[in-house]
Scaffold this active site. Structure first.
Site, mmCIF file in Angstrom:
data_model
loop_
_atom_site.group_PDB
_atom_site.id
_atom_site.type_symbol
_atom_site.label_atom_id
_atom_site.label_comp_id
_atom_site.label_asym_id
_atom_site.label_seq_id
_atom_site.Cartn_x
_atom_site.Cartn_y
_atom_site.Cartn_z
ATOM 1 N N ARG A 125 0.833 -1.042 0.039
ATOM 2 C CA ARG A 125 -0.014 0.122 0.001
ATOM 3 C C ARG A 125 0.812 1.364 -0.065
ATOM 4 O O ARG A 125 0.590 2.199 -0.623
ATOM 5 C CB ARG A 125 -0.944 0.062 1.292
ATOM 6 C CG ARG A 125 -1.589 1.221 1.283
ATOM 7 C CD ARG A 125 -2.649 1.271 2.570
ATOM 8 N NE ARG A 125 -3.577 0.161 2.219
ATOM 9 C CZ ARG A 125 -4.201 -0.882 3.239
ATOM 10 N NH1 ARG A 125 -3.887 -0.601 4.438
ATOM 11 N NH2 ARG A 125 -4.884 -1.662 2.742
ATOM 12 N N TYR A 126 2.042 1.327 0.912
ATOM 13 C CA TYR A 126 2.705 2.267 0.899
ATOM 14 C C TYR A 126 3.909 2.302 -0.175
ATOM 15 O O TYR A 126 4.465 1.190 -0.439
ATOM 16 C CB TYR A 126 3.247 2.605 2.383
ATOM 17 C CG TYR A 126 2.147 2.752 3.321
ATOM 18 C CD1 TYR A 126 1.670 3.899 3.529
ATOM 19 C CD2 TYR A 126 1.879 1.633 4.427
ATOM 20 C CE1 TYR A 126 0.615 3.976 4.410
ATOM 21 C CE2 TYR A 126 0.860 1.817 5.227
ATOM 22 C CZ TYR A 126 0.266 3.075 5.365
ATOM 23 O OH TYR A 126 -0.532 3.224 6.093
ATOM 24 N N ARG A 129 7.393 0.171 1.682
ATOM 25 C CA ARG A 129 7.155 -0.932 2.484
ATOM 26 C C ARG A 129 6.018 -1.678 2.269
ATOM 27 O O ARG A 129 5.015 -1.366 1.703
ATOM 28 C CB ARG A 129 7.171 -0.375 4.086
ATOM 29 C CG ARG A 129 6.188 0.397 4.337
ATOM 30 C CD ARG A 129 6.637 1.382 5.337
ATOM 31 N NE ARG A 129 5.339 2.333 6.077
ATOM 32 C CZ ARG A 129 5.087 3.455 5.450
ATOM 33 N NH1 ARG A 129 5.796 3.812 4.243
ATOM 34 N NH2 ARG A 129 4.293 4.173 5.965
ATOM 35 N N CYS A 138 -3.116 -18.048 14.759
ATOM 36 C CA CYS A 138 -2.599 -17.260 15.798
ATOM 37 C C CYS A 138 -2.876 -18.130 16.900
ATOM 38 O O CYS A 138 -3.594 -19.230 16.823
ATOM 39 C CB CYS A 138 -3.735 -16.339 16.032
ATOM 40 S SG CYS A 138 -3.384 -14.868 14.862
ATOM 41 N N CYS A 142 -8.461 -12.617 18.435
ATOM 42 C CA CYS A 142 -9.067 -11.520 19.110
ATOM 43 C C CYS A 142 -10.534 -11.372 18.452
ATOM 44 O O CYS A 142 -10.649 -11.181 17.094
ATOM 45 C CB CYS A 142 -7.995 -10.342 18.919
ATOM 46 S SG CYS A 142 -6.322 -10.624 19.062
ATOM 47 N N CYS A 145 -10.538 -8.588 15.358
ATOM 48 C CA CYS A 145 -9.377 -8.883 14.219
ATOM 49 C C CYS A 145 -9.804 -8.418 13.046
ATOM 50 O O CYS A 145 -10.857 -8.693 12.284
ATOM 51 C CB CYS A 145 -9.092 -10.362 14.192
ATOM 52 S SG CYS A 145 -7.872 -10.680 12.680
ATOM 53 N N ARG A 147 -8.579 -9.004 10.229
ATOM 54 C CA ARG A 147 -8.579 -10.300 9.223
ATOM 55 C C ARG A 147 -9.335 -11.280 9.683
ATOM 56 O O ARG A 147 -9.109 -12.650 9.284
ATOM 57 C CB ARG A 147 -7.072 -10.565 8.991
ATOM 58 C CG ARG A 147 -6.073 -9.390 8.466
ATOM 59 C CD ARG A 147 -4.945 -9.635 7.701
ATOM 60 N NE ARG A 147 -4.258 -8.566 7.448
ATOM 61 C CZ ARG A 147 -2.973 -7.972 8.231
ATOM 62 N NH1 ARG A 147 -2.725 -8.836 9.162
ATOM 63 N NH2 ARG A 147 -2.690 -6.996 7.940
ATOM 64 N N ASP A 302 -11.028 -0.818 13.835
ATOM 65 C CA ASP A 302 -11.164 -0.754 12.544
ATOM 66 C C ASP A 302 -12.750 -1.372 12.274
ATOM 67 O O ASP A 302 -13.397 -1.893 13.282
ATOM 68 C CB ASP A 302 -10.523 -1.987 11.450
ATOM 69 C CG ASP A 302 -9.003 -1.670 11.669
ATOM 70 O OD1 ASP A 302 -8.818 -0.280 11.623
ATOM 71 O OD2 ASP A 302 -8.354 -2.443 11.282
ATOM 72 N N ASP A 339 -6.926 3.797 10.509
ATOM 73 C CA ASP A 339 -6.289 3.152 9.615
ATOM 74 C C ASP A 339 -7.457 3.183 8.695
ATOM 75 O O ASP A 339 -8.777 2.627 8.901
ATOM 76 C CB ASP A 339 -6.093 1.377 9.596
ATOM 77 C CG ASP A 339 -4.897 1.127 8.776
ATOM 78 O OD1 ASP A 339 -4.910 1.654 7.694
ATOM 79 O OD2 ASP A 339 -4.343 0.270 9.138
ATOM 80 N N LYS A 346 -2.679 4.412 7.269
ATOM 81 C CA LYS A 346 -2.779 5.138 8.861
ATOM 82 C C LYS A 346 -2.817 6.544 8.737
ATOM 83 O O LYS A 346 -1.895 6.984 8.412
ATOM 84 C CB LYS A 346 -1.763 4.689 9.433
ATOM 85 C CG LYS A 346 -1.648 3.028 9.831
ATOM 86 C CD LYS A 346 -0.596 2.462 10.651
ATOM 87 C CE LYS A 346 -0.538 0.962 10.633
ATOM 88 N NZ LYS A 346 -0.216 0.362 9.158
HETATM 89 C C1 LIG Z 1 0.519 -0.600 9.044
HETATM 90 C C2 LIG Z 1 1.232 -0.912 7.658
HETATM 91 C C3 LIG Z 1 2.325 -0.863 7.319
HETATM 92 C C4 LIG Z 1 3.545 -0.221 8.337
HETATM 93 O O1 LIG Z 1 3.019 1.117 8.455
HETATM 94 P P1 LIG Z 1 4.077 1.794 9.228
HETATM 95 O O2 LIG Z 1 3.490 3.393 9.704
HETATM 96 O O3 LIG Z 1 5.387 2.148 8.638
HETATM 97 O O4 LIG Z 1 4.392 1.247 10.652
HETATM 98 C C5 LIG Z 1 2.711 -1.258 5.974
HETATM 99 N N1 LIG Z 1 1.897 -1.693 5.134
HETATM 100 C C6 LIG Z 1 0.543 -1.672 5.470
HETATM 101 C C7 LIG Z 1 -0.421 -2.406 4.607
HETATM 102 C C8 LIG Z 1 0.032 -1.457 6.667
HETATM 103 O O5 LIG Z 1 -1.102 -1.705 7.480
#
Ligand SMILES: *Cc1c(COP(=O)(O)O)cnc(C)c1O
Length: 379
Positions: A125-126, A129, A138, A142, A145, A147, A302, A339, A346
């Site tokens: 998504r980002y 990362r 698990c 929870c 969850c 997911r 969420d 989120d 986020k």
């Molecule tokens: C939370 C999350 C991350 C990591 O986010 P950070 O703000 O860098 O900790 C990366 N990818 C996805 C899809 C996430 O939900």
């Protein structure tokens, strides 16, 4: 509940070690401290949970009807109060019929992760990362969850293609192993993955997201820690919910990880009647610092199908952050985030401290609401 009442219930309650002897009298010390025994002996049925807590009619109905997996590690189950229907661990672990109703604005995939998954097991998504969803398992599930749509199910993993995706995407410098809980896998499997990732030049850091230090602290073995140490820089995000989780076992697990040089952050979901007051949250956050875990994220819950009874108004989180900021160690203050539904990522929700402008002056409000001026520099 006021403080005196709370102290009284806690005084009445049997400590987890006594609960263990009552509930699992046949488990040897060796078995109890063996994480594989803990997983094999998960509390999964109505008959098993009935021995641990006085179930309500509603919980009995929900256990029969819930489609989302129900399982608690024996260790974590000993933290649940037998009689208190408001026990925070009970609220997060035992189904109620409220979770069977899909309310307004709720989704099975609230974060739109399916849409951001270019290949199985990856959520990208980002820009730099990505999440690597390693397993659906698990040791305790929870009720909130994010997911819930997929955890606990046997789904086909395609690690080879997931690793190929990371290799092909040279912008990915940070890989987050998530799930399920990656630490429910064997040391060998985890090591195989870490080794693959270590060999990819553009992957600068790897993080593991896990709840095991809270729900299955015996998973943090000497062997595991010795293996993890070889894959630095390795970071960990640990899921914590309530100060009740900060037991001697969990303390030991976190200390072992910290001693292995793994920076530890925490993630907490804000939950109604569980941790939605400043006193509980402060106890959790400052308690985490004592075991060398730096509070990282506090999540607005969420909009998962059937989660309305667990969610709080967003204002509650803002109020809690206000009560912490300036009133306790800055290190104890997590980022409060939503989120965003549909894959927005986020988004930080921050109390207003900049309350106005007067010419070149910025008007600031401090922790007590007192007003200060800062003369800002011109561009
Ligand atoms: C939370 C999350 C991350 C990591 O986010 P950070 O703000 O860098 O900790 C990366 N990818 C996805 C899809 C996430 O939900």
């Amino acid at each position: 509940m006021d403080k005196t009442e709370e102290t009284q219930t806690e005084a009445k309650e049997e400590p987890p070690s006594c609960r263990r002897k009552q509930l699992f009298p046949n488990a040897t010390k060796r078995e109890w401290n063996d994480w594989k025994w803990q997983i094999k002996n998960q509390i999964k049925t109505k008959k098993q949970i009935e021995k641990i807590i006085d179930l309500s009619e509603d919980e009995i109905n929900a256990i029969d009807k819930s489609k989302f997996p129900f399982a608690i590690s024996p260790y974590y189950a000993t933290l649940i109060s037998k009689t208190d229907p408001l026990c925070p661990i009970r609220i997060t672990m035992v189904p109620t019929t409220a979770e069977l109703t899909k309310n307004k604005g709720e989704f099975d995939d609230p974060l739109g992760e399916i849409g951001d998954s270019p290949t199985p097991n990856i959520v990208h998504r980002y820009p730099d990362r990505a999440l690597f969803l390693t397993t659906q398992t698990c040791s305790a599930y929870c009720r909130f969850c994010t997911r819930a749509r997929s955890v606990g199910q046997k789904t086909k993993n395609d690690w080879e293609n997931a690793i190929q995706y990371i290799k092909n995407h040279t912008e990915l410098r940070d890989i987050i192993l998530s799930g399920g809980d990656p630490l429910t896998m064997s040391d060998e499997k985890i090591e195989w993955l870490l080794k693959q990732l270590q060999q990819i030049k553009h992957v600068e850091i790897v993080r593991i997201g896990t709840k095991t230090p809270a729900v299955l602290p015996m998973r943090i073995t000497k062997d595991l820690v010795k293996m993890l140490k070889k894959y630095h820089p390795l970071w960990m995000s640990l899921h914590f919910t309530h100060p009740k989780e900060l037991t001697p076992e969990t303390t030991k697990a976190c200390n072992m990880l910290a001693d292995a040089g793994i920076p530890l952050g925490s993630q907490t979901v804000l939950l109604a009647n569980v941790n939605d007051n400043a006193q509980t949250m402060k106890a959790l956050m400052t308690g985490l610092l004592k075991i060398r875990v730096r509070p990282y994220y506090l999540y607005q819950c969420d909009q998962i199908s059937g989660s309305e009874h667990l969610r709080t108004p967003v204002e509650k989180g803002v109020e809690i952050i206000k009560a912490l900021r300036g009133h306790t160690s800055g290190y104890a203050i997590p980022h409060f985030v939503i989120d965003a539904p549909g894959g927005g990522g986020k988004i930080p929700i921050i109390p207003q401290y900049v309350v106005g402008k007067e010419g070149d002056d910025i008007i600031l409000s401090n922790r007590d609401g007192n007003i200060f001026k800062y003369h800002d520099k011109k561009h």
